[in-house]
Every structure is written in C-alpha cells, then in structure tokens.
Design a protein around this motif. Structure first.
Motif, PDB file in Angstrom:
ATOM      1  N   GLN A   1       0.830  -1.214   0.000  1.00 59.09           N
ATOM      2  CA  GLN A   1       0.000   0.000   0.000  1.00 59.09           C
ATOM      3  C   GLN A   1       0.863   1.262   0.000  1.00 59.09           C
ATOM      4  N   LEU A   2       1.881   1.265  -0.844  1.00 56.64           N
ATOM      5  CA  LEU A   2       2.814   2.377  -0.959  1.00 56.64           C
ATOM      6  C   LEU A   2       2.736   2.983  -2.349  1.00 56.64           C
ATOM      7  N   SER A   3       2.835   4.301  -2.437  1.00 54.18           N
ATOM      8  CA  SER A   3       2.875   4.972  -3.731  1.00 54.18           C
ATOM      9  C   SER A   3       4.228   4.722  -4.397  1.00 54.18           C
ATOM     10  N   THR A   4       4.298   4.994  -5.702  1.00 59.39           N
ATOM     11  CA  THR A   4       5.573   4.854  -6.416  1.00 59.39           C
ATOM     12  C   THR A   4       6.636   5.735  -5.794  1.00 59.39           C
ATOM     13  N   HIS A   5       6.257   6.949  -5.405  1.00 58.73           N
ATOM     14  CA  HIS A   5       7.195   7.853  -4.730  1.00 58.73           C
ATOM     15  C   HIS A   5       7.801   7.195  -3.507  1.00 58.73           C
ATOM     16  N   ALA A   6       6.968   6.598  -2.663  1.00 56.58           N
ATOM     17  CA  ALA A   6       7.450   6.002  -1.422  1.00 56.58           C
ATOM     18  C   ALA A   6       8.196   4.700  -1.653  1.00 56.58           C
ATOM     19  N   ILE A   7       7.683   3.852  -2.566  1.00 60.46           N
ATOM     20  CA  ILE A   7       8.268   2.523  -2.718  1.00 60.46           C
ATOM     21  C   ILE A   7       9.650   2.582  -3.360  1.00 60.46           C
ATOM     22  N   THR A   8       9.914   3.606  -4.196  1.00 63.51           N
ATOM     23  CA  THR A   8      11.249   3.743  -4.771  1.00 63.51           C
ATOM     24  C   THR A   8      12.249   4.273  -3.748  1.00 63.51           C
TER      25      THR A   8
ATOM     26  N   PRO B   1       8.216  16.280 -13.238  1.00 63.76           N
ATOM     27  CA  PRO B   1       7.106  17.239 -13.249  1.00 63.76           C
ATOM     28  C   PRO B   1       6.790  17.637 -14.689  1.00 63.76           C
ATOM     29  N   MET B   2       5.509  17.736 -14.988  1.00 62.98           N
ATOM     30  CA  MET B   2       5.077  18.124 -16.332  1.00 62.98           C
ATOM     31  C   MET B   2       3.926  19.100 -16.228  1.00 62.98           C
ATOM     32  N   ALA B   3       3.640  19.756 -17.344  1.00 61.22           N
ATOM     33  CA  ALA B   3       2.514  20.700 -17.434  1.00 61.22           C
ATOM     34  C   ALA B   3       2.582  21.735 -16.319  1.00 61.22           C
ATOM     35  N   ARG B   4       3.780  22.322 -16.144  1.00 60.21           N
ATOM     36  CA  ARG B   4       4.015  23.360 -15.138  1.00 60.21           C
ATOM     37  C   ARG B   4       3.668  22.882 -13.724  1.00 60.21           C
ATOM     38  N   GLY B   5       3.949  21.626 -13.466  1.00 58.83           N
ATOM     39  CA  GLY B   5       3.722  21.082 -12.138  1.00 58.83           C
ATOM     40  C   GLY B   5       2.337  20.515 -11.910  1.00 58.83           C
ATOM     41  N   ALA B   6       1.438  20.628 -12.899  1.00 61.18           N
ATOM     42  CA  ALA B   6       0.075  20.109 -12.732  1.00 61.18           C
ATOM     43  C   ALA B   6       0.034  18.591 -12.872  1.00 61.18           C
ATOM     44  N   VAL B   7       1.038  17.999 -13.483  1.00 61.16           N
ATOM     45  CA  VAL B   7       1.119  16.560 -13.682  1.00 61.16           C
ATOM     46  C   VAL B   7       2.455  16.066 -13.151  1.00 61.16           C
ATOM     47  N   GLN B   8       2.434  14.957 -12.437  1.00 57.61           N
ATOM     48  CA  GLN B   8       3.649  14.365 -11.898  1.00 57.61           C
ATOM     49  C   GLN B   8       3.724  12.904 -12.331  1.00 57.61           C
ATOM     50  N   LEU B   9       4.799  12.542 -12.994  1.00 55.64           N
ATOM     51  CA  LEU B   9       5.031  11.160 -13.406  1.00 55.64           C
ATOM     52  C   LEU B   9       6.169  10.592 -12.569  1.00 55.64           C
ATOM     53  N   ASN B  10       5.873   9.539 -11.798  1.00 54.45           N
ATOM     54  CA  ASN B  10       6.878   8.868 -10.983  1.00 54.45           C
ATOM     55  C   ASN B  10       7.162   7.493 -11.566  1.00 54.45           C
ATOM     56  N   LEU B  11       8.434   7.191 -11.780  1.00 49.21           N
ATOM     57  CA  LEU B  11       8.857   5.916 -12.328  1.00 49.21           C
ATOM     58  C   LEU B  11       9.860   5.271 -11.389  1.00 49.21           C
TER      59      LEU B  11
ATOM     60  N   GLY C   1      12.596 -11.133  -8.249  1.00 46.91           N
ATOM     61  CA  GLY C   1      11.576 -10.434  -9.010  1.00 46.91           C
ATOM     62  C   GLY C   1      12.001  -9.041  -9.413  1.00 46.91           C
ATOM     63  N   TRP C   2      11.610  -8.644 -10.617  1.00 47.72           N
ATOM     64  CA  TRP C   2      11.743  -7.271 -11.095  1.00 47.72           C
ATOM     65  C   TRP C   2      10.352  -6.652 -11.145  1.00 47.72           C
ATOM     66  N   THR C   3      10.200  -5.472 -10.567  1.00 46.31           N
ATOM     67  CA  THR C   3       8.931  -4.755 -10.597  1.00 46.31           C
ATOM     68  C   THR C   3       9.154  -3.364 -11.169  1.00 46.31           C
ATOM     69  N   ILE C   4       8.299  -2.974 -12.089  1.00 47.19           N
ATOM     70  CA  ILE C   4       8.327  -1.625 -12.652  1.00 47.19           C
ATOM     71  C   ILE C   4       7.121  -0.873 -12.113  1.00 47.19           C
ATOM     72  N   SER C   5       7.370   0.154 -11.336  1.00 48.72           N
ATOM     73  CA  SER C   5       6.296   0.917 -10.706  1.00 48.72           C
ATOM     74  C   SER C   5       6.130   2.255 -11.416  1.00 48.72           C
ATOM     75  N   THR C   6       4.893   2.557 -11.827  1.00 49.87           N
ATOM     76  CA  THR C   6       4.582   3.792 -12.504  1.00 49.87           C
ATOM     77  C   THR C   6       3.420   4.482 -11.820  1.00 49.87           C
ATOM     78  N   GLY C   7       3.643   5.672 -11.318  1.00 50.75           N
ATOM     79  CA  GLY C   7       2.607   6.446 -10.671  1.00 50.75           C
ATOM     80  C   GLY C   7       2.343   7.730 -11.451  1.00 50.75           C
ATOM     81  N   PHE C   8       1.083   8.004 -11.716  1.00 48.83           N
ATOM     82  CA  PHE C   8       0.700   9.165 -12.528  1.00 48.83           C
ATOM     83  C   PHE C   8      -0.279   9.998 -11.719  1.00 48.83           C
TER      84      PHE C   8
END
Length: 381
Positions: free
Chosen positions: A41-48, A343-353, A370-377
């Motif tokens: 139950q962790l966001s991409t930001h936290a899990i990375t 950060p994208m769209a002047r900070g209105a969109v955040q893409l975490n990989l 295991g390899w996991t690819i985490s993508t948070g939008f």
C-alpha cells in the motif's frame, strides 16, 4: 455455515497455497502464498525510497493525517507489473503478473481540513502457471498440459479525513472497507483429445471486512517530518456464495517514518512498521502465518531540470517478512529500488517511475527473484 463448506475453503487454501514444497512449484511463486502477496500500500514515490516515507506520504493510504499536507487537489493511479523467477534446487520457473495496486484522490477543504478516497491492494493472488505432466492409466502414459490459475485480491477502500490544529501538525482518521474475490481454476488439457475431454475444476471465494485507522504527522520546514499511524482491524470473513466459510480479524498495522530535511534539495528517510498478520488465523487454521516487520531507508535528491523544473532522483532499500509460507519458516524479502519524479505541465502533472529488484527466500533450497516496474501518474486538477 455448513461444516462441509468450511472445510472445502480450508482445503482450497491449503492445497493450492500451502501444500508444502509441491505447492510452490505448482503455482510458480514463493511470495503469493496463503491469502496472497501484500504489495505494501505504498505509492511509487514512497516505494522507490524503500517505503521509508510511507507513514508521511500523502499518496500512500497508510497514515490518514498525511493527506493534510497535500498541496490542493490530486488524483493519481499506479501500475506495477512484476516479473518473477522461482528456483527450487536446479529447477527454474518464470511467471509474471500485472498489478494496479493504488488509486487515490484527495482534496483540501479550506486551510485546515482535507479529505481523500483511495483503493489499494492489501493482498494480491493473481498468478498463472502452465506445466507439462502425465498420468499412467492401464500401463499407458497419458500426457497432458496442466494450467493452474488464480485471479483475485483483497482490496482496501479507505475514506480519510485530516485536520490541522497547528500549522506544523496534522491529525487524521480513516475508515476502511475490505473486499475482494478470488477465482481459482485447474485445467487439464489432454494431448489425446479424441479419447479424453478437457477437465476443468473451478472455485470462487469472496471476502469482506473492515478496519479503522488514526495517525499524526508533523512538518518542520527545512528540518524534519515525522509520521505515525495505527490501523485497528475489524472482522473479516470469506464467503462461498452466501455461506460464510472462514472468519478472522483484519491485521493491525503500526508504522512510523522519520524524514530529515536539513540538507538543501535532499530528503533522507527511515521507516519501521509492523503488521499483525496472525489476526487472520481464523480464516483457515492450516495457514502458516508470521508477523510482518517492515523496515526501509531511502533518499530523494534534486537532480537535473526537466523543462524549467527539477527532476527528483530516488533510491532505497527495504527488508520485510512476508505473512504466509508453505512451511513453518517465514519468507524473507530484501528489495533495492531506484526511480525518478518528472514534473510536467508546469507542475500540474507528476510522473513517478521506479524499478525494484526483490530477493525472497524461505531459508531452504527455494528462492524467488523479481523485477517490478512501478509507474505512478498524478494530476492536480
């Protein structure tokens, strides 16, 4: 509740999930035992960051107080495909699974209140394996393909509210509805389709329960942030149709995160958490259940600019005990991770990989990587 249905459910859990060494290669995974694998139950930001900011992260549905530090409204979703390799002695099996472990929306209400609604995966039991096998009937070897499949999860739907009694302090409370379904099937497809028809065995179990959580978080600008949370599990039951076939309590959760902000452009974090998975013992007494300690460390450093805004560089490490195992020895997991925040769209969109590499072992001759690819939008409307 009939005794026959109760023991059908317990036998289902035992035979497909915890049936000893033979069950592990059958489903091609060491991590997805018992009621399933807990993504955390962790966001991409936290899990990375090794999960180190989990109790102080507004996008992770663990600490309801953390949503009080959101900057405006936010809507986010997350995808996490995992590619696993299981080794038992000199045998190797490879499997993959696609997860969407987190959806989250939050909104500030004035300067003191915030509210959020999230749906996250508590347990994931999605896997599929295909193996070649044979049976001897009247001295004749009959070959077939065995497909075993599980498609299901137990999800946590949380409604949380946070309040700011002080500019540097947030407190919060959350209500949790736990629900899910697991469809399990075994298919035997014989090579000789003229004399033998395909054999399909299927079963479906649904789950329902509840919990409540409280938390607090402090934030001292350019110094530190501390987040603590506690979730008290209520009852949880398993159903086959309208019949209750298992009953227990949702796991209690304790967690604390400490983030040091004294270095410009850098956040250093550490976290420790505990999940009392043994509360689930009433679901099926055949389960080998272990209490889950979860520790992590991580760093977030300001990197090069993307457009006019800086890119966040993240790295972390995590160590934890998984709740279920095929033997009395628990499965240990070690993970290293790294990622970026764009950060994208002047900070209105955040893409975490992020990319995670996990090693899991039960202390015997069975191991899983295991390899996991985490993508948070995330979008801020």
């Amino acid at each position: 509740m009939t005794t026959a249905r109760r023991w059908t459910f317990r036998a289902l859990v035992a035979s497909l999930s915890l049936g000893g060494a033979s069950a592990v290669p059958a489903q091609g995974t060491l991590s997805t035992q018992g009621l399933g694998f807990p993504p955390g139950q962790l966001s991409t930001h936290a899990i990375t960051m090794g999960g180190a900011t989990g109790e102080a992260d507004a996008q992770s549905p663990l600490n309801p107080a953390a949503i009080g530090f959101m900057l405006g409204a936010i809507v986010m979703m997350q995808a996490e495909p995992e590619y696993r390799e299981l080794r038992i002695g000199d045998r190797t099996q490879r499997t993959s699974v696609s997860r969407f472990p987190l959806f989250h929306g939050g909104l500030q209400l004035g300067s003191r209140w915030a509210v959020s609604l999230s749906a996250s995966t508590l347990f994931d039991r999605t896997w599929e394996t295909v193996t070649r096998d044979s049976q001897v009937i009247n001295a004749e070897t009959i070959r077939h393909t065995r497909t075993q499949r599980s498609d299901g999860s137990i999800n946590d739907l949380r409604l949380a509210v946070a309040f700011a009694p002080k500019p540097w302090l947030r407190i919060g409370v959350g209500g949790h509805a736990l629900s899910g379904r697991d469809q399990i099937s075994t298919i035997l497809a014989f090579d000789d389709t003229v004399r033998f028809v395909t054999d399909v065995q299927a079963s479906s179990v649904s789950f329902g329960g509840n919990a409540v959580s409280i938390g607090a978080q402090t934030l001292f600008a350019r110094k530190a942030s501390v987040g603590v949370s506690y979730r008290k599990g209520g009852g949880i039951s398993a159903y086959e149709g309208r019949e209750t076939v298992g009953r227990g309590s949702a796991p209690d959760h304790y967690g604390a995160s400490l983030i040091y902000l004294g270095i410009t452009g850098t956040a250093l974090a550490v976290r420790v958490a505990r999940d009392e998975w043994s509360n689930l013992d009433g679901m099926a007494p055949t389960l080998n259940i272990h209490e889950g300690w979860d520790g992590g460390v991580g760093a977030d450093v300001t990197g090069p600019t993307y457009g006019s805004r800086p890119v966040a560089l993240r790295v972390g490490g995590r160590w934890r005990t998984l709740p279920f195992s095929a033997s009395s020895t628990p499965v240990k997991e070690r993970t290293v991770s790294g990622g970026f925040g764009f950060p994208m769209a002047r900070g209105a969109v955040q893409l975490n990989l992020g990319v995670l590499r996990a090693w899991r072992s039960d202390g015997a001759d069975t191991s899983e990587n295991g390899w996991t690819i985490s993508t948070g939008f995330a979008v801020r409307p």
